[in-house]
Write an enzyme that holds these catalytic residues in place. Structure first.
Site, PDB file in Angstrom:
ATOM      1  N   CYS A  17     -29.109   0.368 -47.038  1.00 15.94           N
ATOM      2  CA  CYS A  17     -28.663   1.659 -47.413  1.00 15.94           C
ATOM      3  C   CYS A  17     -29.552   2.713 -46.797  1.00 15.94           C
ATOM      4  O   CYS A  17     -30.720   2.628 -46.947  1.00 15.94           O
ATOM      5  CB  CYS A  17     -29.468   1.349 -49.390  1.00 15.94           C
ATOM      6  SG  CYS A  17     -28.934   2.656 -49.570  1.00 15.94           S
ATOM      7  N   ASN A  74     -30.397  -6.684 -47.777  1.00 15.87           N
ATOM      8  CA  ASN A  74     -30.227  -7.095 -48.585  1.00 15.87           C
ATOM      9  C   ASN A  74     -30.714  -8.205 -49.034  1.00 15.87           C
ATOM     10  O   ASN A  74     -31.442  -8.387 -48.209  1.00 15.87           O
ATOM     11  CB  ASN A  74     -28.047  -7.986 -48.231  1.00 15.87           C
ATOM     12  CG  ASN A  74     -27.134  -6.695 -47.820  1.00 15.87           C
ATOM     13  OD1 ASN A  74     -26.828  -6.397 -49.161  1.00 15.87           O
ATOM     14  ND2 ASN A  74     -26.834  -6.651 -47.301  1.00 15.87           N
ATOM     15  N   HIS A 101     -24.455  -7.993 -56.589  1.00 15.63           N
ATOM     16  CA  HIS A 101     -25.455  -7.772 -55.266  1.00 15.63           C
ATOM     17  C   HIS A 101     -26.322  -7.289 -54.835  1.00 15.63           C
ATOM     18  O   HIS A 101     -26.410  -5.762 -55.745  1.00 15.63           O
ATOM     19  CB  HIS A 101     -23.859  -7.409 -55.018  1.00 15.63           C
ATOM     20  CG  HIS A 101     -24.008  -6.651 -53.188  1.00 15.63           C
ATOM     21  ND1 HIS A 101     -23.179  -6.901 -52.375  1.00 15.63           N
ATOM     22  CD2 HIS A 101     -24.773  -5.732 -52.731  1.00 15.63           C
ATOM     23  CE1 HIS A 101     -23.564  -6.504 -51.331  1.00 15.63           C
ATOM     24  NE2 HIS A 101     -24.489  -5.798 -51.418  1.00 15.63           N
ATOM     25  N   ASP A 148     -21.437  -6.239 -45.124  1.00 11.90           N
ATOM     26  CA  ASP A 148     -22.473  -5.243 -45.288  1.00 11.90           C
ATOM     27  C   ASP A 148     -23.380  -5.984 -44.224  1.00 11.90           C
ATOM     28  O   ASP A 148     -24.393  -4.170 -44.489  1.00 11.90           O
ATOM     29  CB  ASP A 148     -22.482  -5.669 -46.252  1.00 11.90           C
ATOM     30  CG  ASP A 148     -23.925  -4.650 -47.116  1.00 11.90           C
ATOM     31  OD1 ASP A 148     -23.162  -3.328 -47.063  1.00 11.90           O
ATOM     32  OD2 ASP A 148     -23.792  -4.930 -48.106  1.00 11.90           O
TER      33      ASP A 148
END
Length: 333
Positions: free
Chosen positions: A262, A271, A229, A34
Site C-alpha cells: 500500500c 499482500n 484480503h 494488485d
C-alpha cells in the site's frame, strides 16, 4: 434480479463443486494485478504473460490478471489487452480483471473470448480514502458501479466486489464495523456474488477481524458471500486469516511472493504471500488444490524477474531446504 441470482448461484456451484464447502478454501490470486500495479519499473508484457501462465499450472482456480483503469493513473496495467490476448487459458481456472467504470467493462466485453471470466469493482469504508483513491464519495462510487454491474450481468459476467480499509484507514484511523456493513450490503444487493474485505494498510488484528466479521454475520450477510484480503504490514495477516477461517470464511485473497503493497503506509510489506497462506491452510487440514512446490517456483520466477527479495517466509524456508538437500546430494556423489 432473477438473472443476478442465477449468476451468483452458477459461480458458487462452479467454485465449490470439486470439494466440500466447509473444507475447501478458494485462493484468489491477485499477484498479476494488485501485486504488480505499484511496481515503479515497467514490467515487460512477456513477463506478465509468463507469470500468469505459470500461476495457472499450480492448481489455483482464480487469478486476477490485470486492471482496466486508465494508463494515466496506473501505467503498469496499460498493457491489459495484450496480456489477456496472449495468456494460455487453462480449463477450470477463472481469469478476472478489475473494471471500475463503464469504459473498462465495455473494453473487456469488446475482447470476446480474449476477455475475462469475471470482473471486479471496488469501494471503500473510508470517505477520505475513497475521495483520494477514486476522486469521489462512497455513495457516488456505488452509483457508478451499478451501471458496470448491470452491463456485466447482461452478458452473464459475474461481478466481485472489493471494500478497502475495512478495519483501518491511513487518513481516518480506525474504521468501525458499522461503517463497513452497509457498503457490503449495497454491493451484494447490487449483484456482486462475493465481497472481498480489504485490510488495505495491514493494521488489522485477529480481534478487529473477528469484530468485523461478527458484525457482518449478525446483519444477515452469510460468510460464504465474504472473502478476506490481508496486507501484512504488521505481520498479522496469517493470524487474521486463521481468525477469519474460524468464522466461516472460505475465500482468501493473496499474492505470490507477497508482491504488492500500500503506497499510503510507510514500511508496508505488501499482500500476504500465497505460499504462506497455502502452508497455513494445508497445515490446518483444509483443501486448496494448490501445489505448494510449484507455487514456490512461480514466486521465485517473478521475484527474480523483478530483481527483488521474495516476500514469502514459507518460500524462503523451502528454497533453503532445497538448497541444503542439493548440497548434501552433491557431497554424497
Amino acid at each position: 434480479m432473477l438473472l443476478r441470482r442465477m449468476i451468483q448461484y452458477n459461480i458458487t456451484s462452479r467454485q465449490l463443486s470439486s470439494s466440500s464447502k466447509n473444507n475447501f478454501v478458494r485462493i484468489f490470486e491477485v499477484g498479476p494485478r494488485d501485486g504488480l500495479q505499484n511496481e515503479k519499473v515497467q514490467v515487460p508484457t512477456s513477463i506478465k504473460v509468463d507469470f500468469v501462465n505459470r500461476l495457472s499450472r499450480t492448481g489455483l482456480k482464480c487469478i486476477e490478471v490485470t486492471s482496466f483503469v486508465s494508463p494515466k493513473w496506473v501505467p503498469q496495467m496499460g498493457d491489459h489487452v495484450e496480456v489477456l490476448a496472449t495468456i494460455d487459458r487453462i480449463p477450470g481456472v477463472c481469469y478476472s480483471a478489475l473494471t471500475p467504470n463503464v469504459q473498462g467493462i465495455n473494453k473487456v466485453l469488446s475482447l470476446g473470448k480474449k476477455g475475462v471470466d469475471e470482473v471486479a469493482i471496488f469501494s471503500a469504508a473510508s470517505e477520505t480514502f475513497s475521495k483520494k483513491n477514486i476522486n469521489c464519495s462512497i455513495e457516488t462510487s456505488i452509483q457508478r458501479f451499478d451501471e458496470v454491474v448491470k452491463i456485466a450481468h447482461e452478458k452473464n459476467l459475474p461481478v466481485r466486489g472489493y471494500v478497502s480499509c475495512v478495519v483501518g484507514c491511513p487518513y481516518e484511523g480506525k474504521i468501525s464495523p458499522a461503517q463497513v456493513v452497509p457498503i457490503v450490503q449495497k454491493l451484494l444487493d447490487m449483484g456482486c456474488y462475493e465481497i472481498s474485505l480489504g485490510d488495505t494498510i495491514g493494521v488489522g488484528t485477529p480481534k478487529s477481524i473477528q469484530e468485523l466479521l461478527e458484525a457482518l454475520i449478525r446483519s444477515g450477510i452469510p460468510s460464504d458471500k465474504l472473502a478476506i484480503h490481508c496486507h501484512d504490514t504488521y505481520g498479522q495477516a496469517i493470524a487474521n486469516i486463521a481468525q477469519a477461517l474460524e468464522l466461516g470464511i472460505r475465500c482468501v485473497d493473496s499474492s505470490v511472493a507477497g508482491l504488492g503493497g500500500c503506497p499510503y503506509a510507510k514500511g508496508a510489506t505488501g499482500n500476504v504471500a500465497t505460499e504462506d497462506v497455502v502452508y497455513l491452510l494445508h497445515g490446518l487440514g483444509y483443501e486448496t488444490g494448490v501445489d505448494l512446490d510449484r507455487l514456490v517456483d512461480v514466486g521465485q520466477f517473478i521475484t527474480d524477474a523483478l530483481k527483488r527479495q521474495n516476500g514469502s517466509r514459507v518460500a524462503n524456508a523451502l528454497l533453503c531446504q532445497r538448497q541444503d538437500q542439493t548440497t548434501t546430494k552433491n557431497k554424497q556423489q
